[in-house]
Design a protein around this motif. Structure first.
Motif, short mmCIF file in Angstrom:
data_model
loop_
_atom_site.label_atom_id
_atom_site.label_comp_id
_atom_site.label_asym_id
_atom_site.label_seq_id
_atom_site.Cartn_x
_atom_site.Cartn_y
_atom_site.Cartn_z
N GLY A 1 -3.99 1.75 -16.31
CA GLY A 1 -2.79 1.08 -15.83
C GLY A 1 -3.13 -0.11 -14.95
N VAL A 2 -2.24 -0.39 -14.01
CA VAL A 2 -2.41 -1.55 -13.13
C VAL A 2 -3.59 -1.35 -12.20
CG1 VAL A 2 -1.29 -2.93 -11.33
CG2 VAL A 2 0.06 -2.08 -13.24
N VAL A 3 -4.42 -2.39 -12.08
CA VAL A 3 -5.60 -2.35 -11.22
C VAL A 3 -5.15 -2.30 -9.76
CG1 VAL A 3 -7.60 -3.66 -10.44
CG2 VAL A 3 -7.04 -3.60 -12.86
N ARG A 4 -5.72 -1.38 -9.03
CA ARG A 4 -5.45 -1.27 -7.61
C ARG A 4 -6.68 -1.75 -6.85
NH1 ARG A 4 -0.62 0.19 -8.14
NH2 ARG A 4 0.04 2.13 -9.07
N GLY A 5 -6.44 -2.41 -5.76
CA GLY A 5 -7.58 -2.87 -4.98
C GLY A 5 -7.14 -3.80 -3.88
N ASN A 6 -8.11 -4.35 -3.22
CA ASN A 6 -7.91 -5.31 -2.15
C ASN A 6 -7.16 -6.52 -2.71
OD1 ASN A 6 -8.81 -7.85 -0.78
ND2 ASN A 6 -9.74 -6.36 0.61
N VAL A 7 -6.10 -6.94 -2.03
CA VAL A 7 -5.29 -8.06 -2.50
C VAL A 7 -6.13 -9.33 -2.65
CG1 VAL A 7 -3.33 -9.57 -1.94
CG2 VAL A 7 -3.15 -7.11 -1.57
N ASP A 8 -7.03 -9.57 -1.71
CA ASP A 8 -7.88 -10.75 -1.77
C ASP A 8 -8.75 -10.73 -3.04
OD1 ASP A 8 -9.01 -13.20 -0.61
OD2 ASP A 8 -10.82 -11.99 -0.29
N SER A 9 -9.30 -9.57 -3.36
CA SER A 9 -10.14 -9.44 -4.55
C SER A 9 -9.32 -9.65 -5.82
CB SER A 9 -10.81 -8.07 -4.60
OG SER A 9 -11.71 -7.92 -3.52
N LEU A 10 -8.13 -9.08 -5.85
CA LEU A 10 -7.26 -9.25 -7.01
C LEU A 10 -6.88 -10.72 -7.21
CD1 LEU A 10 -4.98 -6.13 -6.60
CD2 LEU A 10 -6.62 -6.54 -8.45
N MET A 11 -6.60 -11.42 -6.12
CA MET A 11 -6.24 -12.84 -6.21
C MET A 11 -7.43 -13.68 -6.69
SD MET A 11 -3.10 -12.84 -5.78
CE MET A 11 -2.95 -14.60 -5.99
N LYS A 12 -8.63 -13.35 -6.22
CA LYS A 12 -9.83 -14.05 -6.68
C LYS A 12 -10.01 -13.87 -8.18
CE LYS A 12 -12.63 -13.94 -2.47
NZ LYS A 12 -13.87 -13.39 -1.87
N LEU A 13 -9.79 -12.65 -8.64
CA LEU A 13 -9.92 -12.34 -10.06
C LEU A 13 -8.89 -13.12 -10.88
CD1 LEU A 13 -10.90 -10.62 -12.49
CD2 LEU A 13 -9.14 -8.98 -11.83
N VAL A 14 -7.63 -13.04 -10.49
CA VAL A 14 -6.56 -13.72 -11.22
C VAL A 14 -6.78 -15.23 -11.21
CG1 VAL A 14 -4.08 -14.20 -11.22
CG2 VAL A 14 -4.90 -11.86 -10.92
N ASP A 15 -7.19 -15.77 -10.07
CA ASP A 15 -7.45 -17.22 -9.97
C ASP A 15 -8.61 -17.64 -10.87
OD1 ASP A 15 -5.37 -17.48 -8.15
OD2 ASP A 15 -6.69 -17.58 -6.39
N ALA A 16 -9.65 -16.83 -10.94
CA ALA A 16 -10.79 -17.15 -11.80
C ALA A 16 -10.39 -17.14 -13.27
CB ALA A 16 -11.94 -16.16 -11.56
N ALA B 1 -7.33 -17.64 -14.43
CA ALA B 1 -6.44 -18.79 -14.62
C ALA B 1 -7.24 -20.09 -14.75
CB ALA B 1 -5.43 -18.88 -13.48
N ALA B 2 -8.28 -20.23 -13.94
CA ALA B 2 -9.13 -21.43 -14.01
C ALA B 2 -9.82 -21.53 -15.37
CB ALA B 2 -10.16 -21.40 -12.88
N GLY B 3 -10.06 -20.38 -15.99
CA GLY B 3 -10.67 -20.35 -17.32
C GLY B 3 -9.66 -20.57 -18.44
N GLY B 4 -8.38 -20.66 -18.09
CA GLY B 4 -7.36 -20.91 -19.10
C GLY B 4 -6.60 -19.67 -19.56
N ILE B 5 -6.73 -18.59 -18.82
CA ILE B 5 -6.05 -17.35 -19.18
C ILE B 5 -4.69 -17.27 -18.52
CG2 ILE B 5 -6.10 -14.82 -18.93
CD1 ILE B 5 -8.04 -15.82 -21.05
N GLU B 6 -3.69 -16.92 -19.30
CA GLU B 6 -2.35 -16.66 -18.78
C GLU B 6 -2.07 -15.18 -18.93
OE1 GLU B 6 2.32 -17.80 -19.66
OE2 GLU B 6 0.73 -18.86 -20.73
N LEU B 7 -1.73 -14.53 -17.84
CA LEU B 7 -1.40 -13.10 -17.87
C LEU B 7 0.07 -12.96 -18.23
CD1 LEU B 7 -3.19 -11.95 -14.60
CD2 LEU B 7 -3.99 -11.69 -16.94
#
Length: 80
Positions: free
Chosen positions: A40-55, A57-63
């Motif tokens: 299911g949904v990944v749980r974790g540190n908000v900062d880590s999740l934002m780094k992941l999502v930003d990386a 997105a920078a690669g061209g991925i849309e969630l």
């Protein structure tokens, strides 16, 4: 926010492995491995999740979130 399955799909679209994603996101390999193994949904540190999502997105991925406009319905990823 993001599921383990979305992470694996995003990596496949980008053609990168877990180690490369960890480097792009500025996270450790074990953190990426733990996130991807989540049910299911990944749980974790908000900062880590934002780094992941930003990386991704920078690669061209849309969630695609649950309930978002998508012909197939459900969660997913796509290249921008």
């Amino acid at each position: 926010m993001i599921t383990g399955a979305q992470m694996r799909a995003a990596r496949a679209l980008l053609g990168i492995d877990q180690r490369q994603l960890a480097a792009l996101a500025g996270l450790s390999l074990p953190t990426i491995q733990r996130m991807e193994s989540s049910e299911g949904v990944v749980r974790g540190n908000v900062d880590s999740l934002m780094k992941l999502v930003d990386a991704l997105a920078a690669g061209g991925i849309e969630l695609i979130g649950e309930g978002a406009n998508s012909t197939g319905g459900g969660r997913g990823v796509r290249l921008k």
